[in-house]
Design an enzyme around this catalytic site. Structure first.
Site, PDB file in Angstrom:
ATOM      1  N   LYS A   1       0.852  -1.197   0.000  1.00 21.06           N
ATOM      2  CA  LYS A   1       0.000   0.000   0.000  1.00 21.06           C
ATOM      3  C   LYS A   1       0.886   1.245   0.000  1.00 21.06           C
ATOM      4  O   LYS A   1       1.519   1.571   1.000  1.00 21.06           O
ATOM      5  CB  LYS A   1      -0.895   0.020   1.249  1.00 21.06           C
ATOM      6  CG  LYS A   1      -1.903   1.148   1.197  1.00 21.06           C
ATOM      7  CD  LYS A   1      -2.132   1.727   2.547  1.00 21.06           C
ATOM      8  CE  LYS A   1      -2.534   3.171   2.581  1.00 21.06           C
ATOM      9  NZ  LYS A   1      -2.035   4.087   1.607  1.00 21.06           N
TER      10      LYS A   1
ATOM     11  N   GLU B   1       9.065   1.154  11.128  1.00 16.96           N
ATOM     12  CA  GLU B   1      10.123   2.138  10.837  1.00 16.96           C
ATOM     13  C   GLU B   1       9.477   3.504  10.976  1.00 16.96           C
ATOM     14  O   GLU B   1       8.710   3.916  10.100  1.00 16.96           O
ATOM     15  CB  GLU B   1      10.656   1.946   9.416  1.00 16.96           C
ATOM     16  CG  GLU B   1      11.526   0.733   9.233  1.00 16.96           C
ATOM     17  CD  GLU B   1      12.938   0.950   9.768  1.00 16.96           C
ATOM     18  OE1 GLU B   1      13.308   2.083  10.115  1.00 16.96           O
ATOM     19  OE2 GLU B   1      13.674  -0.049   9.847  1.00 16.96           O
TER      20      GLU B   1
ATOM     21  N   CYS C   1      12.977  10.659   7.659  1.00 13.37           N
ATOM     22  CA  CYS C   1      12.953  10.200   9.046  1.00 13.37           C
ATOM     23  C   CYS C   1      14.321  10.377   9.699  1.00 13.37           C
ATOM     24  O   CYS C   1      14.433  10.646  10.876  1.00 13.37           O
ATOM     25  CB  CYS C   1      12.572   8.733   9.085  1.00 13.37           C
ATOM     26  SG  CYS C   1      13.619   7.725   8.003  1.00 13.37           S
TER      27      CYS C   1
ATOM     28  N   GLU D   1       9.012  16.344  15.698  1.00 13.24           N
ATOM     29  CA  GLU D   1       9.466  16.065  14.335  1.00 13.24           C
ATOM     30  C   GLU D   1       8.667  16.947  13.368  1.00 13.24           C
ATOM     31  O   GLU D   1       7.455  16.803  13.252  1.00 13.24           O
ATOM     32  CB  GLU D   1       9.236  14.588  13.976  1.00 13.24           C
ATOM     33  CG  GLU D   1       9.735  14.273  12.583  1.00 13.24           C
ATOM     34  CD  GLU D   1       9.369  12.869  12.076  1.00 13.24           C
ATOM     35  OE1 GLU D   1       8.221  12.451  12.247  1.00 13.24           O
ATOM     36  OE2 GLU D   1      10.260  12.205  11.504  1.00 13.24           O
TER      37      GLU D   1
HETATM   38  P1  NAD Z   1       1.892   8.257   7.845  1.00 13.72           P
HETATM   39  O1  NAD Z   1       2.049   7.492   9.106  1.00 13.72           O
HETATM   40  O2  NAD Z   1       0.899   9.348   7.806  1.00 13.72           O
HETATM   41  O3  NAD Z   1       1.523   7.270   6.625  1.00 13.72           O
HETATM   42  C1  NAD Z   1       2.346   6.184   6.294  1.00 13.72           C
HETATM   43  C2  NAD Z   1       1.506   5.132   5.598  1.00 13.72           C
HETATM   44  O4  NAD Z   1       0.570   4.618   6.541  1.00 13.72           O
HETATM   45  C3  NAD Z   1       0.693   5.648   4.427  1.00 13.72           C
HETATM   46  O5  NAD Z   1       0.686   4.699   3.378  1.00 13.72           O
HETATM   47  C4  NAD Z   1      -0.697   5.799   5.026  1.00 13.72           C
HETATM   48  O6  NAD Z   1      -1.723   5.726   4.082  1.00 13.72           O
HETATM   49  C5  NAD Z   1      -0.728   4.635   5.982  1.00 13.72           C
HETATM   50  N1  NAD Z   1      -1.693   4.752   7.077  1.00 13.72           N
HETATM   51  C6  NAD Z   1      -2.213   5.887   7.621  1.00 13.72           C
HETATM   52  N2  NAD Z   1      -3.087   5.569   8.600  1.00 13.72           N
HETATM   53  C7  NAD Z   1      -3.109   4.220   8.700  1.00 13.72           C
HETATM   54  C8  NAD Z   1      -3.801   3.296   9.534  1.00 13.72           C
HETATM   55  N3  NAD Z   1      -4.663   3.707  10.467  1.00 13.72           N
HETATM   56  N4  NAD Z   1      -3.559   1.974   9.371  1.00 13.72           N
HETATM   57  C9  NAD Z   1      -2.673   1.540   8.444  1.00 13.72           C
HETATM   58  N5  NAD Z   1      -2.012   2.372   7.612  1.00 13.72           N
HETATM   59  C10 NAD Z   1      -2.214   3.694   7.738  1.00 13.72           C
HETATM   60  O7  NAD Z   1       3.352   8.786   7.473  1.00 13.72           O
HETATM   61  P2  NAD Z   1       3.765   9.730   6.277  1.00 13.72           P
HETATM   62  O8  NAD Z   1       3.239  11.092   6.533  1.00 13.72           O
HETATM   63  O9  NAD Z   1       3.469   9.080   4.979  1.00 13.72           O
HETATM   64  O10 NAD Z   1       5.352   9.703   6.441  1.00 13.72           O
HETATM   65  C11 NAD Z   1       6.046  10.549   7.318  1.00 13.72           C
HETATM   66  C12 NAD Z   1       6.446   9.815   8.578  1.00 13.72           C
HETATM   67  O11 NAD Z   1       7.085   8.596   8.250  1.00 13.72           O
HETATM   68  C13 NAD Z   1       7.468  10.604   9.389  1.00 13.72           C
HETATM   69  O12 NAD Z   1       7.173  10.475  10.747  1.00 13.72           O
HETATM   70  C14 NAD Z   1       8.778   9.922   9.049  1.00 13.72           C
HETATM   71  O13 NAD Z   1       9.777  10.128  10.002  1.00 13.72           O
HETATM   72  C15 NAD Z   1       8.352   8.496   8.924  1.00 13.72           C
HETATM   73  N6  NAD Z   1       9.280   7.725   8.093  1.00 13.72           N
HETATM   74  C16 NAD Z   1      10.072   6.778   8.684  1.00 13.72           C
HETATM   75  C17 NAD Z   1      11.009   6.079   7.916  1.00 13.72           C
HETATM   76  C18 NAD Z   1      11.936   5.055   8.525  1.00 13.72           C
HETATM   77  O14 NAD Z   1      12.543   4.281   7.779  1.00 13.72           O
HETATM   78  N7  NAD Z   1      12.117   5.022   9.846  1.00 13.72           N
HETATM   79  C19 NAD Z   1      11.100   6.341   6.545  1.00 13.72           C
HETATM   80  C20 NAD Z   1      10.261   7.294   5.991  1.00 13.72           C
HETATM   81  C21 NAD Z   1       9.351   7.987   6.754  1.00 13.72           C
END
Ligand code: NAD
Length: 492
Positions: free
Chosen positions: A184, A260, A295, A396
């Site tokens: 997804k 992650e 991140c 963040e």
């Molecule tokens: P997000 O948590 O808003 O979304 C991530 C994914 O989760 C998306 O595909 C979203 O549609 C899905 N999602 C949202 N709600 C959900 C639910 N209730 N159940 C299941 N899936 C759901 O994050 P974002 O805004 O896309 O990304 C930014 C965040 O991701 C930042 O906090 C960043 O630090 C983190 N990040 C971490 C890493 C890592 O490797 N540690 C890498 C990239 C981004």
């Protein structure tokens, strides 16, 4: 509502489809949503709005494909991964162009993402025969061995900031050990993932990889809840990660979850450091080249007092010189924020920091009309403060915002660096290797650079301490994490 096609970027706006059971399909509901270029507002086509019915179709297809895929020769699965890697490279121009249009990061950076995705697929393909078991010495008449077996259907949910890189590299480990996958992508940046699905229909057997688009609260939630999905790999924010833990606990079956998540990562610069190198390291570590949306961005710079003013002046000068522009322009050092809601969020952080009497703006800040050809741009921004309580020090931002703070002593700075619930990355700058090694040990983070920042070493584990995550990726542990260990005891 229909948006006007983004003809200025040479893009042919069209209707996109998901990949389910080897077919490119619309959502069961027939619903679509427009996708827009964050830099121009132009239309990039319409994408299916998936829901629980589509997740169910995808999981069913993945379940049906599992047995045959699991029983293929491991080197066949590795060969498929290599074909995926080659296909991405052959289509590098198109995929990076799509990513740049869809998520607003500079084209040259998105090309690099395709290269990294490709080598990660190659890396996991090369590890295939390392998925070994062992034997334990025992008594005559008994033979024992272990083997590593796939879970079945794996759900992979990824973030918006490196669309194709996450989509392609995060399927490598689960697939090569014999799982099938339902992927997804973020609803904010789905296009390159959908294009990858189209490109792979002739390469991956039907049902082995499925791609479902839609909002996280519906599609992601349904995937985590699904009784035939026993393993979830998630990349995203801490708050969604916590929700996924709760949802997984509510699933009728036990689900193994790896997370992650985000970071508020420190960079510590001691006064014996090579200052010009540390300044460049601070800029590189912030990942301004993709608008700080990483991140691993080292967004809290602790600088020893003797060099603090000099460091802040040098960083501010460098940030003022960075070219903010259209992501498709090769001359742009940094592009635009990936979508409107996130742009508003980042601007909110900047405004509150400007309003905070304990915080000083040194470079960047809120956008003005200086560059009106594109939208959603924010100049690389530097704040300074003596206060660890400031919101911009604690939260963040996930945008192009660095905050610098002075420090005096080693013990003090380690305590302050660790005074966050996050623990993803850290960077330390010093000419004293002993100090560097001590700091690497004392900082509670999963990935520490000494006299470096930003870059991931191929094959080195990446992942977080504390609230930054559970599990490690990009290394052999990621491969093992998509297997279950079986112990077999034979009496003979
Ligand atoms: P997000 O948590 O808003 O979304 C991530 C994914 O989760 C998306 O595909 C979203 O549609 C899905 N999602 C949202 N709600 C959900 C639910 N209730 N159940 C299941 N899936 C759901 O994050 P974002 O805004 O896309 O990304 C930014 C965040 O991701 C930042 O906090 C960043 O630090 C983190 N990040 C971490 C890493 C890592 O490797 N540690 C890498 C990239 C981004």
């Amino acid at each position: 509502m229909t948006t006007t096609a983004d003809t200025s970027s040479g893009f042919d706006s069209r209707t996109w489809g998901m990949l389910i059971g080897g077919e490119i399909v619309g959502a069961d509901s027939g619903k679509y949503e427009d996708v827009t270029n964050p830099a121009t507002g132009g239309g990039l086509g319409r994408v299916p709005v998936g829901d629980t019915a589509d997740v169910d179709r995808a999981v069913t297809a993945a379940t049906e494909a599992f047995g045959e895929w699991r029983d293929e020769a491991p080197l066949y699965r590795a060969a498929v991964l290599r074909q995926i890697a080659d296909t991405l490279l052959e289509n590098r121009d198109e995929l990076s162009h799509l990513d740049s249009l869809d998520n607003g990061s500079p084209l040259h950076e998105m090309r690099n993402d395709i290269d990294i995705a490709s080598y990660q697929l190659q890396y996991f393909a090369g590890l295939t025969l390392e998925v070994c078991g062992k034997t334990v010495p025992t008594v005559p008449g008994i033979h024992q061995y272990t083997s590593r077996e796939p879970y079945g259907v794996v759900g992979r949910v990824v973030a918006f900031n490196h669309p194709l890189l996450f989509a392609a590299s995060r399927i490598a480990a689960p697939l090569v050990v014999g799982n099938t996958v339902v992927l997804k992508p973020s609803e904010h940046t789905p296009l390159s993932t959908l294009r990858m699905g189209e490109l792979l229909t002739d390469i991956i057997p039907p049902g082995v990889l499925n791609i479902v688009t839609g909002v996280g609260a519906v599609v992601g939630d349904a995937l985590v809840r699904h009784p035939q999905v026993r393993r979830i790999g998630f990349t995203g924010s801490h708050s969604t990660g916590k929700k996924i833990q709760i949802t997984a606990a509510e699933s009728p079956v036990l689900t193994t979850v790896s997370l992650e998540l985000g970071g508020k990562n420190p960079i510590i610069i001691f006064d014996d450091a090579d200052l010009p190198a540390a300044v460049e390291g601070a800029i590189r570590g912030m990942n301004f080249t993709w608008q700080g949306q990483s991140c691993g961005s080292t967004s809290r710079a602790f600088v020893q007092r003797a060099i603090y003013d000099q460091f802040c002046n040098l960083v501010a000068e460098r940030l003022d010189d960075m070219a903010v522009g259209n992501p498709l322009d090769e001359g742009s050092d940094t592009g635009v924020i990936a979508f409107a809601g996130h742009y508003d969020r980042v601007c909110g952080f900047i405004q509150r920091a400007i309003d905070d009497p304990e915080v000083t703006l040194r470079a960047g800040g809120l956008p003005s009309d200086e560059n009106s050809e594109i939208r959603h741009w924010i100049r690389p921004t530097l704040f300074t403060t003596e206060s660890d309580r400031a919101e911009v020090v604690r939260e963040e931002v996930f945008g192009p915002v660095l905050v610098a703070l002075p420090f005096d002593e080693y013990d003090e700075v380690i305590e302050r660096a660790n005074s966050t619930n996050y623990g993803l990355t850290a960077s330390v700058w010093t000419s004293n290797l002993g100090v560097g090694l001590s700091a690497a040990k004392d900082i509670a983070a999963g990935y520490v650079w000494v006299n470096g920042s930003g870059a991931h070493v191929p094959g080195a584990p990446f992942g977080g301490y504390k609230d930054s995550g559970i599990g490690r990726e990009e290394d052999i542990d990621e491969l093992f994490s998509y297997t279950q260990l079986k112990s077999v005891v034979i009496r003979h």
